[in-house]
Design a protein around this motif. Structure first.
Motif, PDB file in Angstrom:
ATOM      1  N   ARG A   1       0.832  -1.207   0.000  1.00 50.48           N
ATOM      2  CA  ARG A   1       0.000   0.000   0.000  1.00 50.48           C
ATOM      3  C   ARG A   1       0.866   1.257   0.000  1.00 50.48           C
ATOM      4  N   LEU A   2       1.932   1.225   0.781  1.00 48.35           N
ATOM      5  CA  LEU A   2       2.815   2.388   0.838  1.00 48.35           C
ATOM      6  C   LEU A   2       3.498   2.628  -0.504  1.00 48.35           C
ATOM      7  N   ARG A   3       3.912   1.568  -1.178  1.00 49.30           N
ATOM      8  CA  ARG A   3       4.547   1.731  -2.487  1.00 49.30           C
ATOM      9  C   ARG A   3       3.565   2.325  -3.506  1.00 49.30           C
ATOM     10  N   GLU A   4       2.317   1.885  -3.447  1.00 49.88           N
ATOM     11  CA  GLU A   4       1.317   2.431  -4.367  1.00 49.88           C
ATOM     12  C   GLU A   4       1.094   3.922  -4.106  1.00 49.88           C
TER      13      GLU A   4
ATOM     14  N   LYS B   1      14.168   0.580   5.307  1.00 51.83           N
ATOM     15  CA  LYS B   1      13.893   1.885   4.740  1.00 51.83           C
ATOM     16  C   LYS B   1      12.612   1.827   3.921  1.00 51.83           C
ATOM     17  N   GLY B   2      11.712   2.764   4.163  1.00 53.85           N
ATOM     18  CA  GLY B   2      10.441   2.790   3.454  1.00 53.85           C
ATOM     19  C   GLY B   2      10.596   3.314   2.048  1.00 53.85           C
ATOM     20  N   PRO B   3       9.473   3.529   1.357  1.00 58.61           N
ATOM     21  CA  PRO B   3       9.535   4.073  -0.006  1.00 58.61           C
ATOM     22  C   PRO B   3      10.303   5.395  -0.042  1.00 58.61           C
ATOM     23  N   GLN B   4      11.073   5.574  -1.084  1.00 50.43           N
ATOM     24  CA  GLN B   4      11.918   6.753  -1.190  1.00 50.43           C
ATOM     25  C   GLN B   4      11.070   8.016  -1.226  1.00 50.43           C
ATOM     26  N   GLY B   5      11.446   8.983  -0.416  1.00 49.73           N
ATOM     27  CA  GLY B   5      10.756  10.263  -0.384  1.00 49.73           C
ATOM     28  C   GLY B   5       9.491  10.276   0.435  1.00 49.73           C
TER      29      GLY B   5
END
Length: 455
Positions: A411-414, A434-438
């Motif tokens: 969900r976070l990547r989307e 590390k989560g999605p960049q930015g």
């Protein structure tokens, strides 16, 4: 002549009774028994061969049964392939239902026209003439040179024509217009629908033909005919749309060859149905400036994450019993969440009318919509907008805890792919590394922490 007899058949479960009664003895429904006149089986029906699935003759041990994955072939429509679980399966039977005029025949006509060139197809229409089908094909601009069509309502004649044409894909539009010559009841009755569907399903399994059946729906939105119809087929699809909207949602509610609850999105225009490549865009308003009462969340329909907008409006009530209206979410769950907000968020809304809506006509059935629903209500109540680049998801428990939901990192990547830079999520859904960049991920354990993070 064969001697006829009268029976009363339940339209809900298909059970028959020799006399009428107000209540069906099998399913308990009231006023569902309908009179039908049946004739004794003709010699042709009595001599009909018993059906067997292709390759399943004789008794075998389970170890002897081939467990190789079913070979699939694409339809040419990626959204339809997604809902089917990757494409059509040989011998698979698909039941497609939807409101009148929503585009069921258009979808299947386009599907037949877009099949690969080495696949033969047969489109059987029982509701239109061949000229009407040809005019629609011309309007849609589909290639009609290799499309085989047949206008017929007798199931025996349809099967005989299919055996002669030997198509890999057979479409019957619709099952309620097809009748069997072995029964005397009218087409569309419970017994006719059940018998015609059983005959077609038996042919599909014997020959390995992929079969599409179009089904009518009742005014309540359920598929018309006996409930056993949905059990006989392999896949049940519903075509849905909001009134006046040009978008169509194709939803799978049963699939023996893939995941259920998959969702395909189409747009209807003058040239027919077009696939929507970025469905999240149609469910987001993208306001020019932050608006109070609007929160973006990430839901999942089958294997697809979708960004949708939850909107809330809180206003002073002039009535002693304030209204609680929810569109797209369960109204009872909204009442429960408001009680949690009052108890653990110390927010009193006794004298407020509360209206909650999911943009685009999407219905959110998963618990990930709990936290965004409450945040949208609180945003409207306090007249404080949630930042436009923020997404929220999470389940809210009765003790005020924020519980995790499945596929949090996906969900976070989307959300990051669509430009969102902040996310308020359950603590256990926060990325381990590390989560999605930015993107800034704010994990919360309690409802009070989520309120403090957004307001």
């Amino acid at each position: 002549m064969a001697k006829s007899r009268t029976v009363f058949v339940c339209s809900g479960c298909g059970a028959s009774s020799p006399k009428w009664a107000g209540q069906c003895g099998d399913c308990g429904e009231w006023n569902t028994l309908q009179e039908q006149v049946l004739a004794a089986a003709t010699p042709r029906a009595a001599a009909a061969p018993r059906g067997q699935y292709a390759g399943d003759a004789g008794v075998k041990t389970l170890a002897e049964v081939s467990t190789e994955e079913e070979a699939r072939f694409g339809t040419g429509l990626r959204e339809l392939d997604r809902v089917l679980g990757g494409g059509l399966v040989q011998g698979g039977v698909v039941l497609l239902g939807g409101d009148p005029g929503i585009g069921k025949s258009t979808l299947l006509l386009q599907t037949v026209a877009m099949l690969p060139g080495d696949l033969r197809s047969l489109y059987v229409t029982g509701e239109e003439s061949l000229r009407q089908v040809g005019l629609r094909a011309r309007r849609l601009g589909v290639a009609a040179e290799r499309m085989q069509v047949l206008a017929e309502t007798s199931v025996e004649a349809i099967v005989d024509a299919a055996r002669a044409a030997r198509p890999q894909v057979l479409v019957v539009d619709s099952i309620q217009t097809v009748f069997s010559e072995n029964l005397q009841s009218a087409p569309g009755s419970v017994s006719q629908v059940r018998e015609a569907a059983a005959h077609l399903v038996r042919y599909a399994k014997q020959s390995g033909t992929a079969l599409f059946l179009v089904g009518h729906v009742t005014k309540e939105g359920a598929l018309a005919g006996p409930r056993v119809l949905e059990h006989m087929v392999d896949t049940v699809l519903y075509f849905e749309s909001e009134s006046g909207s040009r978008f169509r949602l194709l939803r799978a509610v049963k699939n023996r060859f893939g995941a259920a609850n998959e969702l395909g999105v189409f747009a209807m225009d003058e040239a027919g149905l077009k696939e929507v490549k970025n469905p999240s865009a149609i469910f987001l308003s993208r306001h020019d400036e932050p608006v109070a009462g609007s929160v973006i969340t990430v839901t999942r329909e089958g294997s697809r994450p979708l960004l949708v907008e939850v909107q809330a409006l809180v206003a002073d009530s002039a009535m002693s019993n304030p209204r609680r209206v929810a569109l797209g979410v369960d109204a009872n769950r909204l009442s429960m969440l408001l009680a949690v907000l009052q108890r653990h968020g110390t927010v009193q809304m006794h004298g407020q009318d509360i209206f909650l809506n999911v943009v685009g006509g999407v219905r959110l059935s998963e618990t990930a919509s709990d936290l965004p629903s409450l945040m949208a209500v609180l945003s409207s109540f306090r007249d404080r907008p949630v930042p436009q680049d923020c997404v929220v998801f999470g389940e809210v428990g009765l003790a005020g805890e924020i519980r995790p939901v499945p596929n949090g990192e996906e969900r976070l990547r989307e959300a990051a792919k669509h430009g969102f830079r902040r996310a308020v999520v359950p603590y256990k859904n926060a990325p381990r590394g590390k989560g999605p960049q930015g993107m800034e991920v704010v994990p919360v354990r309690r409802l009070a922490e989520a309120v403090a993070a957004l307001f």
